[in-house]
Scaffold this motif. Structure first.
Motif, short mmCIF file in Angstrom:
data_model
loop_
_atom_site.label_atom_id
_atom_site.label_comp_id
_atom_site.label_asym_id
_atom_site.label_seq_id
_atom_site.Cartn_x
_atom_site.Cartn_y
_atom_site.Cartn_z
N HIS A 278 0.75 -1.54 0.06
CA HIS A 278 -0.02 0.19 0.13
C HIS A 278 0.82 1.59 -0.13
O HIS A 278 1.60 1.73 0.54
N GLU A 279 0.88 2.31 -1.23
CA GLU A 279 1.36 3.37 -1.20
C GLU A 279 0.79 4.18 -1.41
O GLU A 279 1.21 5.95 -1.52
N ASP A 280 -0.23 4.56 -1.99
CA ASP A 280 -1.73 5.37 -2.53
C ASP A 280 -2.28 6.00 -1.29
O ASP A 280 -2.63 5.86 -0.32
N ALA A 281 -1.32 7.54 -1.43
CA ALA A 281 -1.72 8.56 -0.04
C ALA A 281 -3.87 8.73 -0.86
O ALA A 281 -4.00 9.50 0.70
N ALA A 282 -4.39 8.41 -1.56
CA ALA A 282 -5.40 9.10 -1.14
C ALA A 282 -6.43 8.05 -0.63
O ALA A 282 -7.58 8.31 -0.84
N TYR A 283 -6.07 7.14 0.14
CA TYR A 283 -6.65 5.62 0.63
C TYR A 283 -5.99 5.39 2.31
O TYR A 283 -4.64 5.46 2.20
N SER A 284 -6.63 5.70 2.98
CA SER A 284 -6.10 5.06 4.06
C SER A 284 -5.28 3.49 4.36
O SER A 284 -5.59 3.03 2.78
N GLN A 285 -4.94 3.00 5.23
CA GLN A 285 -4.71 1.50 4.72
C GLN A 285 -5.63 0.58 4.36
O GLN A 285 -5.22 -0.28 3.51
N THR A 286 -6.28 0.48 5.11
CA THR A 286 -7.75 -0.77 5.46
C THR A 286 -8.90 -0.39 4.03
O THR A 286 -8.53 -1.18 3.18
N GLU A 287 -8.52 1.02 3.74
CA GLU A 287 -9.36 1.30 2.38
C GLU A 287 -8.56 0.13 1.39
O GLU A 287 -9.18 -0.07 0.13
N ASP A 288 -7.69 0.96 1.06
CA ASP A 288 -6.50 0.69 -0.22
C ASP A 288 -6.42 -1.61 0.00
O ASP A 288 -6.36 -1.95 -1.19
N LEU A 289 -6.22 -1.76 0.83
CA LEU A 289 -6.04 -3.30 1.31
C LEU A 289 -7.68 -3.84 0.52
O LEU A 289 -7.22 -5.21 -0.48
N ALA A 290 -8.76 -3.44 0.97
CA ALA A 290 -9.54 -3.88 0.46
C ALA A 290 -9.82 -3.50 -0.59
O ALA A 290 -9.89 -4.74 -1.52
N LEU A 291 -9.11 -2.87 -1.46
CA LEU A 291 -9.98 -2.52 -3.02
C LEU A 291 -8.50 -3.31 -4.01
O LEU A 291 -8.96 -4.62 -4.99
N ALA A 292 -7.33 -3.43 -2.83
CA ALA A 292 -6.19 -3.92 -4.29
C ALA A 292 -6.87 -5.88 -4.21
O ALA A 292 -6.75 -6.38 -4.37
N ALA A 293 -7.55 -6.35 -3.08
CA ALA A 293 -7.58 -7.53 -2.59
C ALA A 293 -8.48 -7.85 -3.35
O ALA A 293 -8.85 -9.03 -4.11
N LYS A 294 -9.22 -6.68 -3.25
CA LYS A 294 -10.74 -6.65 -4.06
C LYS A 294 -10.58 -7.04 -5.81
O LYS A 294 -11.23 -8.32 -6.50
#
Length: 195
Positions: free
Chosen positions: A170-186
């Motif tokens: 995760h290094e997308d500054a526009a998302y929180s850690q959990t938001e980025d993780l959820a989107l990436a996992a999906k």
């Protein structure tokens, strides 16, 4: 040519020692190919392995660093083959600033540790300050490249090693850690299902 020749001479000797230590301890060392480093591409990684004669040095396939250099990520995996030891799911996209900054944009600024409003990353630290109009930026998996790309990325890795773990970075500054993780996992689950 004298400067890179000197750097390669130094690097080869250092990595021979690291490779011997890795072999002695039954571990493999995966180098993240990153612009601004001597080893920044599949070709330079292979050069290091060949010139140092290593057996336990390979690649950490972080496609985001190849993306903003304009490389074909799937072709890079296939070209490196068994030298890919590990993989990260991390995405990047080129931005309008690339037209004047170029892909190896060096206009980032340091963020002092005591500065308020630091941009958190997935590993508990903060990003450097991005330029106002960057050449590229990290984005969540699925935003810079769509699910069909990630399907082919996973397919190429599976051809090398069907059991290779792919870690979400995760290094997308526009998302929180959990938001980025959820989107990436999906998006990665969708890509894996398409295999």
């Amino acid at each position: 040519m004298d400067v890179p020749d000197y750097q390669w001479g130094v690097a080869v000797e250092i990595w021979k020692e690291i490779d011997a230590l890795a072999r002695e301890n039954d571990v493999r060392v995966a180098i993240e190919m990153h612009p601004h480093n001597l080893v920044f591409s599949p070709v330079t990684l292979k050069r290091l392995v060949d010139e140092a004669g290593t057996t336990d040095i390979g690649a950490e396939m972080d496609p985001s660093h190849l993306m903003w250099q304009g490389m074909d990520k799937v072709a890079s995996i296939k070209w490196l083959g068994p030298l890919v030891f590990h993989a990260a799911a991390k995405n990047a996209t080129l931005c309008p600033g690339a037209d004047i900054r170029g892909a190896p944009d060096t206009s980032f600024a340091r963020v002092p540790a005591e500065a308020p409003g630091k941009v958190p990353t997935g590993y508990g630290f903060w990003c450097n300050a991005w330029p106002e109009n960057p050449a590229w930026k990290f984005v969540a998996v699925g935003l810079g490249n769509d699910v069909p790309f990630w399907t082919e990325f996973l397919r190429a890795l599976a051809e090398i090693n069907p059991d290779m773990a792919v870690n979400i970075e995760h290094e997308d500054a526009a998302y929180s850690q959990t938001e980025d993780l959820a989107l990436a996992a999906k998006n990665l689950h969708s890509a894996a299902a398409a295999l």
